[in-house]
Scaffold this motif. Structure first.
Motif, PDB file in Angstrom:
ATOM      1  N   PRO A 116     -29.905  -4.825  -7.396  1.00 33.66           N
ATOM      2  CA  PRO A 116     -30.118  -3.805  -8.503  1.00 33.66           C
ATOM      3  C   PRO A 116     -29.339  -2.514  -8.329  1.00 33.66           C
ATOM      4  CG  PRO A 116     -32.087  -4.825  -7.596  1.00 33.66           C
ATOM      5  CD  PRO A 116     -30.820  -5.244  -6.660  1.00 33.66           C
ATOM      6  N   ALA A 117     -29.097  -1.932  -7.455  1.00 37.34           N
ATOM      7  CA  ALA A 117     -28.412  -0.670  -7.214  1.00 37.34           C
ATOM      8  C   ALA A 117     -27.139  -0.936  -7.603  1.00 37.34           C
ATOM      9  CB  ALA A 117     -28.428  -0.206  -5.712  1.00 37.34           C
ATOM     10  N   GLN A 118     -26.312  -1.759  -7.205  1.00 32.99           N
ATOM     11  CA  GLN A 118     -25.128  -2.184  -7.666  1.00 32.99           C
ATOM     12  C   GLN A 118     -25.030  -2.268  -9.191  1.00 32.99           C
ATOM     13  OE1 GLN A 118     -24.124  -5.949  -5.475  1.00 32.99           O
ATOM     14  NE2 GLN A 118     -23.518  -4.780  -3.979  1.00 32.99           N
ATOM     15  N   LEU A 119     -25.896  -3.040  -9.860  1.00 29.70           N
ATOM     16  CA  LEU A 119     -25.936  -3.103 -11.434  1.00 29.70           C
ATOM     17  C   LEU A 119     -26.161  -1.616 -12.092  1.00 29.70           C
ATOM     18  CD1 LEU A 119     -28.038  -6.315 -11.552  1.00 29.70           C
ATOM     19  CD2 LEU A 119     -25.768  -6.011 -11.874  1.00 29.70           C
ATOM     20  N   ARG A 120     -27.058  -0.888 -11.288  1.00 32.12           N
ATOM     21  CA  ARG A 120     -27.682   0.414 -11.867  1.00 32.12           C
ATOM     22  C   ARG A 120     -26.121   1.212 -11.952  1.00 32.12           C
ATOM     23  NH1 ARG A 120     -28.944   3.616 -14.783  1.00 32.12           N
ATOM     24  NH2 ARG A 120     -30.630   4.927 -14.910  1.00 32.12           N
ATOM     25  N   LEU A 121     -25.530   1.422 -10.766  1.00 33.51           N
ATOM     26  CA  LEU A 121     -24.297   2.208 -10.807  1.00 33.51           C
ATOM     27  C   LEU A 121     -23.276   1.610 -11.782  1.00 33.51           C
ATOM     28  CD1 LEU A 121     -23.962   2.447  -6.978  1.00 33.51           C
ATOM     29  CD2 LEU A 121     -24.340   4.276  -8.414  1.00 33.51           C
TER      30      LEU A 121
END
Length: 467
Positions: free
Chosen positions: A107-112
């Motif tokens: 989810p952090a990768q997607l948010r970035l």
């Protein structure tokens, strides 16, 4: 040997996996395990507490923090999300998201990647690639788009990524595949494959896919065209005008001048050239209304000024009948110019997208400029993309904003979306969240394809504007 905390956690999980889950019995076990230092138990405890009718947010944060301190990445991610929900900006927490993304938290990768993609920042490609390694369809779709818009695209990679995303059920990927097969871009033209993929996208509510599928069915004289034009008509003026034409002529459906007038008027009110032209026909021939030659001419003139060739022809025939030589000469000259403009735009599209020829952004830009000089909305939007993405030219946000603004004023949803992003990030324009929200709302109203992303951004930007 299993620790006591692990035993308690496993027992709690068993209770939560029951149908229905026995949360009341599981929570005390999670408390005990979490107090003993079990990070996953602390994370699950926070989840249980957050689902209560009136959750104690302090307690939720406390247990998430305990889990995060124990190395639980998703707990740390949820803490960042809570901070955002409470008004902290994403930018102020970007280092935290980056650390999690580097540790593989999807989810952090997607948010970035979503943040950087909206800002047209090259770091979007890196994080999309990391998320794609975990087989995330939206990341695969973004990478396919990136490849498709590259100065020298690799069509094999592009197609493989779209197919992977589509196989996981991403409607946007089906839409793009449908277009690839429809126009033969990087693949052999295949109408059956185009219909297959466009249908999936259309059923998922992607408005341009609905309109394109309807047009394909109309060419095949398939009555299913009416269904899809109706589905798209709520948001798309092209669909409204096409539906009006079908009702006027009784093609593939019953002849109904009243329905035709309703759809044509809805499109005409948004200054849609074909909608205006149809309203001209309705008043010229008295189709469901009293004939009114002056009203018809007014509609034809506006449609012609917006580039509608059929409206020019109506004005030319009227000038001949009324023996108005000067108007005939002027209108015929304008009609020929518009035909040249449309040919230039279609040739630019072929050059930019590699349809039936090698991709050539330099030629595309030249041809788009020719069309844009005569107020061709799609050409202006395409020029904005060329300067925004640096396709065959240096990236120039000022030039991109100039062309996007011209197209956005004519209701182009893609241009409105891109201009909204430029206002939000202050790219070539003074930063203005209010302007960004206004343009994003307009893009949604006008049928921007990726409604989910646009609505998420609008919610985030509105919340930011209110803090």
């Amino acid at each position: 040997m299993e620790t006591h905390a692990e035993t308690l956690y496993r027992q709690a999980c068993g209770l939560l996996e029951q149908n229905p889950p026995d949360t009341a019995a599981a929570v005390p076990l999670l408390y005990e395990a979490a107090e003993a230092g079990h990070p996953e138990a602390a994370f699950q405890l926070a989840a249980c507490l957050s689902e209560e009718e009136q959750p104690d947010i302090r307690a939720v944060r406390r247990w998430l923090q305990r889990a995060a301190d124990g190395g639980h990445g998703y707990a740390a991610y949820n803490l960042l999300q809570i901070c955002e929900a409470e008004g902290e900006s994403f930018v102020s927490q970007i280092d935290g998201y980056t650390r999690l993304a580097e540790n593989g938290i999807l989810p952090a990768q997607l948010r970035l990647f979503e943040y950087y993609a909206t800002a047209q920042d090259p770091r979007a490609v890196h994080w999309a690639a990391e998320a794609a390694k975990q087989e995330h369809p939206l990341a695969q779709y973004y990478l396919a788009q990136h490849e498709q818009n590259a100065a020298e695209p690799d069509y094999g990679i592009m197609l493989a990524l779209y197919l992977k995303a589509a196989a996981q059920g991403l409607p946007l990927a089906h839409w793009q595949l449908g277009r690839l097969y429809l126009y033969g871009q990087g693949v052999a033209q295949n109408t059956a494959s185009a219909v297959e993929h466009l249908t999936v996208a259309a059923e998922a509510g992607i408005v341009p896919a609905q309109t394109e599928l309807a047009a394909l069915f109309q060419e095949q004289e398939n009555p299913a065209a009416v269904r899809w034009y109706r589905a798209a008509a709520e948001h798309d003026d092209n669909a409204r005008a096409a539906l009006a034409h079908l009702y006027l002529t009784g093609t593939l459906t019953e002849r109904n001048p009243n329905k035709a007038r309703r759809h044509a008027r809805a499109a005409a009110e948004n200054h849609h050239p074909e909608g205006l032209r149809l309203m001209g026909d309705i008043y010229r021939y008295g189709l469901g209304v009293k004939a009114d030659e002056e009203a018809a001419r007014a509609y034809y003139r506006e449609a012609a000024e917006l580039g509608n060739i059929a409206a020019y022809q109506k004005l030319i025939s009227g000038a001949v009948l009324n023996q108005e030589q000067q108007e005939y000469d002027q209108t015929k000259t304008a009609a020929l110019l518009r035909q040249q403009t449309e040919r230039a735009f279609q040739a630019a599209e072929a050059a930019a997208k590699g349809i039936g020829r090698a991709q050539d952004f330099a030629l595309a830009r030249k041809l788009y400029l020719e069309a844009a000089e005569f107020q061709h909305r799609q050409a202006m939007s395409a020029l904005g993309n060329i300067y925004y993405r640096g396709q065959g030219v240096e990236t120039d946000y000022g030039q991109a904003a100039y062309w996007f603004e011209l197209a956005a004023e004519q209701g182009d949803p893609a241009a409105q979306y891109s201009l909204a992003c430029q206002y939000y990030f202050g790219q070539g324009l003074p930063r203005s969240t209010a302007q960004a929200c206004r343009l994003l709302e307009a893009a949604l109203d006008n049928g921007y394809p990726d409604q989910a992303t646009a609505r998420r951004l609008l919610a985030e930007w509105r919340a930011e504007a209110e803090t």
